[in-house]
Design a protein around this motif. Structure first.
Motif, mmCIF file in Angstrom:
data_model
loop_
_atom_site.group_PDB
_atom_site.id
_atom_site.type_symbol
_atom_site.label_atom_id
_atom_site.label_comp_id
_atom_site.label_asym_id
_atom_site.label_seq_id
_atom_site.Cartn_x
_atom_site.Cartn_y
_atom_site.Cartn_z
ATOM 1 N N GLN A 45 -0.367 15.272 -3.414
ATOM 2 C CA GLN A 45 -1.387 15.979 -4.433
ATOM 3 C C GLN A 45 -1.851 16.168 -3.352
ATOM 4 N N PHE A 46 -2.274 16.733 -1.999
ATOM 5 C CA PHE A 46 -2.553 16.387 -0.491
ATOM 6 C C PHE A 46 -2.241 18.041 0.223
ATOM 7 N N ILE A 47 -1.256 18.757 -0.145
ATOM 8 C CA ILE A 47 -0.431 19.067 0.368
ATOM 9 C C ILE A 47 -0.582 20.691 -0.718
ATOM 10 N N ASN A 48 -0.165 21.777 0.224
ATOM 11 C CA ASN A 48 -0.631 22.682 -0.484
ATOM 12 C C ASN A 48 1.136 23.638 -0.501
ATOM 13 N N LEU A 54 -0.070 15.092 7.422
ATOM 14 C CA LEU A 54 -0.386 13.567 6.757
ATOM 15 C C LEU A 54 -0.056 12.537 7.265
ATOM 16 N N ALA A 55 1.384 12.552 7.357
ATOM 17 C CA ALA A 55 1.835 10.837 7.882
ATOM 18 C C ALA A 55 1.630 10.594 9.239
ATOM 19 N N ILE A 94 -8.414 10.895 3.942
ATOM 20 C CA ILE A 94 -8.527 11.124 4.758
ATOM 21 C C ILE A 94 -9.015 9.559 4.519
ATOM 22 N N PRO A 95 -10.453 8.985 3.351
ATOM 23 C CA PRO A 95 -10.660 8.687 2.580
ATOM 24 C C PRO A 95 -9.616 7.122 2.002
ATOM 25 N N VAL A 96 -8.219 8.488 1.596
ATOM 26 C CA VAL A 96 -7.504 7.597 1.060
ATOM 27 C C VAL A 96 -6.789 7.349 1.569
ATOM 28 N N ALA A 97 -6.413 7.772 2.620
ATOM 29 C CA ALA A 97 -5.488 6.429 3.608
ATOM 30 C C ALA A 97 -5.627 5.440 3.963
ATOM 31 N N THR A 98 -7.550 5.824 4.962
ATOM 32 C CA THR A 98 -7.906 4.762 5.344
ATOM 33 C C THR A 98 -7.950 3.162 4.396
ATOM 34 N N LEU A 99 -7.929 3.711 3.546
ATOM 35 C CA LEU A 99 -8.065 2.628 2.145
ATOM 36 C C LEU A 99 -6.792 1.814 2.175
ATOM 37 N N MET A 100 -5.711 3.066 1.480
ATOM 38 C CA MET A 100 -4.777 2.069 2.195
ATOM 39 C C MET A 100 -3.779 1.595 2.957
ATOM 40 N N VAL A 101 -4.698 1.520 4.285
ATOM 41 C CA VAL A 101 -4.101 1.451 5.324
ATOM 42 C C VAL A 101 -5.341 -0.519 5.046
ATOM 43 N N VAL A 102 -6.160 -0.246 5.120
ATOM 44 C CA VAL A 102 -6.971 -1.205 5.171
ATOM 45 C C VAL A 102 -6.873 -2.752 4.302
ATOM 46 N N ASP A 113 -10.299 20.835 3.531
ATOM 47 C CA ASP A 113 -10.815 20.307 2.214
ATOM 48 C C ASP A 113 -9.694 18.897 1.987
ATOM 49 N N ASN A 114 -8.076 19.473 2.546
ATOM 50 C CA ASN A 114 -6.982 18.323 1.684
ATOM 51 C C ASN A 114 -7.370 17.766 2.876
ATOM 52 N N LEU A 115 -7.390 17.619 4.221
ATOM 53 C CA LEU A 115 -7.491 16.590 4.924
ATOM 54 C C LEU A 115 -8.746 15.786 4.596
#
Length: 207
Positions: free
Chosen positions: A140-143, A155-156, A8-16, A2-4
């Motif tokens: 925030q996405f790490i258990n 994540l990286a 992914i949308p957050v990481a995509t936003l940071m990239v684009v 669920d964390n992944l």
């Protein structure tokens, strides 16, 4: 899992979202061709890998908490972006499309690929905002009950993979636009716009 899916949308936003990397990629691709653009992407990924290693060693927290270290990196990064931007503004050098097509060895012989790689790598290594990503967004996405470093690497890797895909697409788009506008004046105009934006991002980073 669920964390992944949430990450992914957050990481995509940071990239684009356009930033200094986007402007640097445009500058190098417009000036020296798509291969230089791909070397720029490789430099960016090397910079991200550097910060991944720093985060795994736990040094990113140390840097973030040290006002002296963080401020030093911040101003060095800002100065470097401003330098690259000014250099792009004042240079009149571009490789015409027919030059790139007539001799694939021209950019390599003149060292454009190595310069593109080093510029992108240094720009990312000297970017303190990357530290912020690793110590504020990724946690925030790490258990915490799991293997933290293993999750951090995953994540990286996702962030790096998304960045590679997005920026390689941009290289293709910019190169296509350059061939469509096969006019040196237009190429220099876009190169200077990229340079001006690099100066702007440098000033913003330093504030």
């Amino acid at each position: 899992m669920d964390n992944l899916l949430a990450y992914i949308p957050v990481a995509t936003l940071m990239v684009v979202i356009p930033g200094a990397d986007t402007m640097l990629l445009m500058k190098n691709t417009l000036s020296y061709g798509p291969k230089a653009g791909r070397f720029t992407v490789l430099g960016m990924l090397s910079g991200l890998s550097f910060w991944t290693g720093i985060a795994i060693l736990g040094l990113s927290v140390v840097i973030a908490k040290s006002v002296v270290l963080f401020t030093t990196i911040k101003y060095l990064g800002a100065a470097y972006l401003i330098y690259l931007g000014i250099k792009s503004l004042i240079t009149k050098q571009t490789l015409a499309v027919d030059q790139m097509e007539s001799s694939a060895d021209v950019p390599i012989d003149r060292g454009y690929h190595k310069k593109s790689f080093m510029q992108a790598m240094l720009s990312n290594v000297l970017n303190p905002k990357t530290v912020i990503v690793y110590i504020t967004i990724m946690p925030q996405f790490i258990n915490l009950n799991g293997h933290v470093n293993q999750q951090l690497i995953i994540l990286a890797s996702i962030l790096t993979g998304l960045a590679a895909a997005w920026f390689l697409i941009l290289v293709y788009v910019v190169d296509y636009a350059k061939k469509w506008l096969n006019d040196k004046k237009h190429q220099q105009m876009f190169q200077r716009v990229a340079g001006l934006l690099l100066v702007g991002f440098g000033i913003k980073t330093g504030i």
